[in-house]
Write an enzyme that holds these catalytic residues in place. Sequence first.
Site, mmCIF file in Angstrom:
data_model
loop_
_atom_site.group_PDB
_atom_site.id
_atom_site.type_symbol
_atom_site.label_atom_id
_atom_site.label_comp_id
_atom_site.label_asym_id
_atom_site.label_seq_id
_atom_site.Cartn_x
_atom_site.Cartn_y
_atom_site.Cartn_z
ATOM 1 C CB CYS A 136 56.678 18.258 44.317
ATOM 2 S SG CYS A 136 58.185 18.024 45.276
ATOM 3 C CG HIS A 138 59.870 16.886 50.504
ATOM 4 N ND1 HIS A 138 60.346 16.167 49.441
ATOM 5 C CD2 HIS A 138 59.014 17.797 49.972
ATOM 6 C CE1 HIS A 138 59.800 16.619 48.310
ATOM 7 N NE2 HIS A 138 58.972 17.606 48.615
ATOM 8 C CG HIS A 155 54.316 18.591 49.510
ATOM 9 N ND1 HIS A 155 53.798 18.225 48.295
ATOM 10 C CD2 HIS A 155 55.649 18.766 49.299
ATOM 11 C CE1 HIS A 155 54.769 18.166 47.389
ATOM 12 N NE2 HIS A 155 55.910 18.503 47.974
ATOM 13 C CD GLU A 156 57.385 21.566 51.279
ATOM 14 O OE1 GLU A 156 58.434 20.904 51.132
ATOM 15 O OE2 GLU A 156 56.752 22.018 50.310
ATOM 16 N N GLY A 194 56.578 26.103 49.252
ATOM 17 C CA GLY A 194 57.252 25.412 50.355
ATOM 18 C C GLY A 194 58.489 24.712 49.846
HETATM 19 CO CO CO Z 1 57.837 18.753 47.333
#
Ligand code: CO
Length: 190
Positions: free
Chosen positions: A105, A152, A148-149, A46
């Site tokens: 990441c 961000h 997770h994305e 991702g």
């Molecule tokens: Co990341």
Amino acid sequence: MTKQQIVQYGDPALRKVTSRVIKFDKSLRKLVEDMFETMYASEGVGLAAPQIGVSKRVLVVDVDYASKRYLDEKTNKEVASYSPLVLINPIIIQKEGQIISQEGCLSFPNVVIDVLRHKKIIVKYQDLLGKERKLAAEDDLLCRCIQHEIDHLDGKLFVDKRADEASMKKALEEAGFAGVNSPASPLMIG
Ligand code: CO
């Protein structure tokens, strides 16, 4: 398509809250192409736009590429399996449960830590044409990766959702990130 440089931990770009996409135009398509190129070249599952320095609510995901291969009958060779997903202006509209699992990441090379996530989510988002869509994910890499994305896009990083402070510090130190913009946020999930 152009492979872009991935922004590394310590860069303030990773802590910015990004802007919503309003125009679904050619430049958005170019951004998404560059994001896929960069993600595949880096062998990630991702990538969020701020990781290539673009402060917009755009993310790309392909969890099959990392784990699935199919056999090409003509060449008898293993070929990567592609399941690309583009989520624009994504919002988690339902979430359930909690689960701890390992995560990495692309902005933190060589750091793998235990991270707390929701077990199940429903996400509302727009596709590349601006059409509204919904996606449900439960108990798998896709579910974890989307959370997770999306983080961000809000300037949050996986270290903010660490399951264990001491082992996170050790992992950051070992990867050469000791003292870099150390995460100030308390453990949170939401
Ligand atoms: Co990341």
